[in-house]
Design a protein around this motif. Structure first.
Motif, PDB file in Angstrom:
ATOM      1  N   LEU A 157       0.838  -1.203   0.000  1.00  0.00           N
ATOM      2  CA  LEU A 157       0.000   0.000   0.000  1.00  0.00           C
ATOM      3  C   LEU A 157       0.869   1.247   0.000  1.00  0.00           C
ATOM      4  O   LEU A 157       1.823   1.356   0.794  1.00  0.00           O
ATOM      5  N   THR A 158       0.523   2.187  -0.892  1.00  0.00           N
ATOM      6  CA  THR A 158       1.250   3.443  -0.997  1.00  0.00           C
ATOM      7  C   THR A 158       0.257   4.586  -1.194  1.00  0.00           C
ATOM      8  O   THR A 158      -0.617   4.493  -2.065  1.00  0.00           O
ATOM      9  N   GLY A 159       0.400   5.640  -0.387  1.00  0.00           N
ATOM     10  CA  GLY A 159      -0.469   6.796  -0.547  1.00  0.00           C
ATOM     11  C   GLY A 159      -0.591   7.574   0.748  1.00  0.00           C
ATOM     12  O   GLY A 159       0.136   7.332   1.715  1.00  0.00           O
ATOM     13  N   THR A 160      -1.534   8.523   0.757  1.00  0.00           N
ATOM     14  CA  THR A 160      -1.742   9.392   1.913  1.00  0.00           C
ATOM     15  C   THR A 160      -3.223   9.462   2.250  1.00  0.00           C
ATOM     16  O   THR A 160      -4.063   9.690   1.367  1.00  0.00           O
ATOM     17  N   LYS A 161      -3.548   9.266   3.504  1.00  0.00           N
ATOM     18  CA  LYS A 161      -4.904   9.445   4.012  1.00  0.00           C
ATOM     19  C   LYS A 161      -4.928  10.704   4.869  1.00  0.00           C
ATOM     20  O   LYS A 161      -3.978  10.984   5.610  1.00  0.00           O
ATOM     21  N   SER A 162      -5.999  11.468   4.776  1.00  0.00           N
ATOM     22  CA  SER A 162      -6.067  12.736   5.510  1.00  0.00           C
ATOM     23  C   SER A 162      -7.283  12.780   6.421  1.00  0.00           C
ATOM     24  O   SER A 162      -8.252  12.053   6.230  1.00  0.00           O
ATOM     25  N   TRP A 163      -7.203  13.664   7.428  1.00  0.00           N
ATOM     26  CA  TRP A 163      -8.281  13.885   8.393  1.00  0.00           C
ATOM     27  C   TRP A 163      -8.635  12.605   9.135  1.00  0.00           C
ATOM     28  O   TRP A 163      -9.810  12.296   9.336  1.00  0.00           O
ATOM     29  N   ILE A 164      -7.621  11.873   9.580  1.00  0.00           N
ATOM     30  CA  ILE A 164      -7.851  10.577  10.206  1.00  0.00           C
ATOM     31  C   ILE A 164      -7.823  10.715  11.731  1.00  0.00           C
ATOM     32  O   ILE A 164      -6.774  10.984  12.326  1.00  0.00           O
ATOM     33  N   SER A 165      -8.975  10.539  12.365  1.00  0.00           N
ATOM     34  CA  SER A 165      -9.061  10.547  13.828  1.00  0.00           C
ATOM     35  C   SER A 165      -8.288   9.364  14.400  1.00  0.00           C
ATOM     36  O   SER A 165      -8.273   8.271  13.818  1.00  0.00           O
ATOM     37  N   HIS A 166      -7.637   9.587  15.528  1.00  0.00           N
ATOM     38  CA  HIS A 166      -6.857   8.585  16.276  1.00  0.00           C
ATOM     39  C   HIS A 166      -5.531   8.255  15.604  1.00  0.00           C
ATOM     40  O   HIS A 166      -4.816   7.369  16.095  1.00  0.00           O
TER      41      HIS A 166
END
Length: 380
Positions: free
Chosen positions: A147-156
């Motif tokens: 897996l490669t990428g960026t997730k945003s606005w992630i709680s915890h």
């Protein structure tokens, strides 16, 4: 009207917990922006992180209408915690609903025990409400996915024990997404600095950075390409969680405003004796009651196995708009004091704003509702 005496006892317990454990510490903790992991542990040990899930895996086996009223009571005490409870429930939903028996036996017990806290990795910098635009990729490599990428606005993020991640396994638009279980500590999993937010300071939110994160294929939840249906089904449940939390937030603002209006005197009498202000409080109470009715209606449809996606969006829209209106009016009731940090209503107003944005903006809820209306067959 609650479905069982057990449910009534449960909600009484949650109300007591909110009054005695959450309200006394919320102001100080929010001012310090401290992540309250110990509170989630306490809730987990009380069985409040697993209420809507089966007993076979450590859940509370409660109907959604009971679970959501528990979330409302928690939000009345501490909104960041209620949002966290809703998020954690959201992270377990794909495994509980689409996981194989082997996956559920391996992971679901831990998710529901209270010992673990989850994070939900759906949104990205360019893909918030537009889930089909997700760019994070999961490339098959033998018995693994990378897996490669960026997730945003992630709680915890940075505090969670596992991450439910949605990534692209093909370029087939919304049909090219898949869902993965990624344990904390997996090599290549990193985090940006916490976002500096207007409110919900105890709800730590960061970008999750996936740099060639390798997980076994057995960590994929559901089939390849099933990620979009999984995400949308989970979002219906998540929207109800936010609707309930927003209702609890508004209820707290109403309580503070009502108590202040009864105690504050101007011109020799309580300001509550002023009809204009009394009617404002009445409108606030009507908004809270309407919000509660809307999420309970959707929850009861869900519990009955009836279609409820439109009603989930209605509940999210109604409850969060009500929270913004009620908290703003609460500041007005308190006058100058409402604008100070000596009273909680300014914090409640700041916290209410984001409820109109996350789990799908209220503009997106209107899109969802209108599509349901315009695609329904005509009644004859």
């Amino acid at each position: 009207m609650l479905p069982t005496e057990e449910a009534a006892d449960l909600l009484a317990l949650v109300r007591e917990l909110a009054d005695e454990q959450l309200l006394p510490q919320v102001d100080e903790a929010e001012a310090a922006a401290r992540f309250p992991r110990e509170v989630f542990t306490m809730l987990g040990r009380s069985g409040l992180l697993s209420l809507p899930y089966p007993e076979d895996f450590g859940g509370g086996a409660q109907p959604y209408e009971v679970y959501l009223q528990a979330v409302e009571e928690i939000a009345r005490g501490w909104m960041s915690i209620a949002v966290g409870v809703s998020v954690h429930s959201l992270t377990a939903f794909p495994m509980a609903t689409f996981g194989t028996p082997e996956q559920q036996e391996r992971w679901l017990h831990g998710m529901l025990s209270g010992d673990q806290l989850g994070a939900y990795g759906l949104s990205e910098p360019q893909a918030g409400s537009d889930v089909a635009s997700i760019r994070t990729r999961a490339v098959r490599d033998g018995d693994d996915y990378v897996l490669t990428g960026t997730k945003s606005w992630i709680s915890h993020a940075g505090h969670a024990d596992y991450y439910t991640i949605f990534a692209r396994t093909s370029d087939d638009g919304g049909r090219g997404l898949s869902c993965f279980h990624v344990p904390a500590g997996t090599a290549g999993l990193g985090f940006a600095e916490p976002e500096r937010k207007m409110g919900l300071h105890c709800d730590t939110v960061r970008e999750v950075l996936l740099d060639n994160v390798r997980v076994p294929a057995s960590h994929r939840i559901g089939e390849e390409g099933q990620g979009m249906p999984i995400a949308l089904a989970a979002l219906d449940a998540g929207r109800l969680g936010i609707a309930a939390a927003a209702t609890g937030l508004a209820q707290r603002a109403l309580e503070v405003a009502t108590a202040y209006a009864q105690e504050r005197e101007q011109f020799g009498r309580p300001v509550a004796d002023n009809q204009g202000l009394a009617f404002l409080l009445a409108d606030m109470a009507a908004a809270v009651g309407s919000a509660r009715a809307s999420y309970l209606h959707a929850a009861r449809l869900k519990d009955a196995g009836q279609p409820h996606s439109q009603e989930c969006s209605i509940a999210k829209l109604v409850a969060t708009d009500a929270a913004m209106r009620v908290t703003t009016d609460a500041v007005q009731v308190l006058g100058g004091y409402g604008y100070t940090t000596d009273f909680p209503v300014e914090r409640l107003m700041r916290e209410a704003k984001v409820t109109q944005i996350f789990e799908g903006t209220n503009q997106i809820q209107r899109v969802v509702i209108s599509r349901h209306l315009l695609t329904q067959p005509e009644r004859t």
